[in-house]
Design a protein around this motif. Sequence first.
Motif, PDB file in Angstrom:
ATOM      1  N   LYS A 195      20.115 -11.577  -1.051  1.00  0.00           N
ATOM      2  CA  LYS A 195      19.467 -10.984   0.120  1.00  0.00           C
ATOM      3  C   LYS A 195      18.758  -9.689  -0.259  1.00  0.00           C
ATOM      4  O   LYS A 195      17.606  -9.453   0.120  1.00  0.00           O
ATOM      5  N   HIS A 196      19.435  -8.836  -1.007  1.00  0.00           N
ATOM      6  CA  HIS A 196      18.832  -7.568  -1.423  1.00  0.00           C
ATOM      7  C   HIS A 196      17.681  -7.808  -2.404  1.00  0.00           C
ATOM      8  O   HIS A 196      16.674  -7.082  -2.386  1.00  0.00           O
ATOM      9  N   TYR A 197      17.825  -8.833  -3.239  1.00  0.00           N
ATOM     10  CA  TYR A 197      16.760  -9.163  -4.188  1.00  0.00           C
ATOM     11  C   TYR A 197      15.502  -9.626  -3.447  1.00  0.00           C
ATOM     12  O   TYR A 197      14.385  -9.178  -3.740  1.00  0.00           O
ATOM     13  N   ARG A 198      15.667 -10.499  -2.470  1.00  0.00           N
ATOM     14  CA  ARG A 198      14.521 -10.984  -1.690  1.00  0.00           C
ATOM     15  C   ARG A 198      13.860  -9.856  -0.916  1.00  0.00           C
ATOM     16  O   ARG A 198      12.634  -9.800  -0.781  1.00  0.00           O
ATOM     17  N   SER A 199      14.673  -8.945  -0.414  1.00  0.00           N
ATOM     18  CA  SER A 199      14.131  -7.784   0.302  1.00  0.00           C
ATOM     19  C   SER A 199      13.295  -6.915  -0.639  1.00  0.00           C
ATOM     20  O   SER A 199      12.234  -6.403  -0.272  1.00  0.00           O
ATOM     21  N   HIS A 200      13.776  -6.776  -1.876  1.00  0.00           N
ATOM     22  CA  HIS A 200      13.046  -5.999  -2.877  1.00  0.00           C
ATOM     23  C   HIS A 200      11.684  -6.621  -3.182  1.00  0.00           C
ATOM     24  O   HIS A 200      10.672  -5.914  -3.328  1.00  0.00           O
ATOM     25  N   LYS A 202       9.723  -8.118  -1.324  1.00  0.00           N
ATOM     26  CA  LYS A 202       8.770  -7.872  -0.232  1.00  0.00           C
ATOM     27  C   LYS A 202       8.337  -6.411  -0.159  1.00  0.00           C
ATOM     28  O   LYS A 202       7.430  -6.072   0.600  1.00  0.00           O
ATOM     29  N   SER A 203       8.971  -5.552  -0.939  1.00  0.00           N
ATOM     30  CA  SER A 203       8.685  -4.114  -0.847  1.00  0.00           C
ATOM     31  C   SER A 203       7.336  -3.769  -1.475  1.00  0.00           C
ATOM     32  O   SER A 203       6.851  -4.454  -2.391  1.00  0.00           O
ATOM     33  N   HIS A 206       7.513  -3.011  -5.323  1.00  0.00           N
ATOM     34  CA  HIS A 206       7.501  -4.185  -6.202  1.00  0.00           C
ATOM     35  C   HIS A 206       6.098  -4.788  -6.283  1.00  0.00           C
ATOM     36  O   HIS A 206       5.623  -5.137  -7.389  1.00  0.00           O
TER      37      HIS A 206
END
Length: 229
Positions: A195-200, A202-203, A206
């Motif tokens: 979840k945190h990886y997918r959020s990253h 989209k940042s 990144h």
Amino acid sequence: MTRTTYSQFVCDHCDEGFRSAAALTRHCNMINLPLTHSCTKCMSQFHNHILLVTHKERCLRPAPSQHVCHICGKHLTTAFNLKNHLVRHAGTRRHKCDQCSASFYTAAELCSHQKTHTTERPYICRYNCGKTFRFCSARSMHERVHMDASKRIYQCEYCPKSYVTPSECRTHQKYHNLTRDHGCEICHISFKTAKHYRSHLKSNAHKTLEERAKAAAYPNSRGKNRSPN
């Protein structure tokens, strides 16, 4: 709604007063307060000083004065508690809700149930956050959020953070035990959860580095399709 205050059986955590030691104990159990006071005679544990004192008065009585269930042999502290206990053995739920099919062994259980049928929320957060509750125990649980860390009794084993409920603390502690298996090769950062990886991904940070990596890999790609002058 004005709350009636009872002076003897008071919760140390929220200052709520109760009619009996049993009612105070139920309240403390519902909001998961720790057992911090021990009886030196029988080693039983209690939530606060007044409950311990009440227990000691009964604990020091001679055995014949104890109230024992003739069916299962359980020892009860008062005749009232023994009476309520025997009702459960009888299996008769005489106290019926007039709004649904539920029925209960005791009037106290019925009274608590009937609150679920009303929209009345008489217990207002005393920290003025605007939230209201049907039960004083629910309000007490909520109010720990507003209190300082010393009142948040569930302490993380791995860091200084503390929490209102044991479930919140357990959920937090899981993150300490996770490995960082989700790595971003572009940003050289790893994460414990997908979840945190997918959020990253989209940042903006990144995406910016991703564009720079593409530009560095294909330096002539921008002018590749341009027509010659």
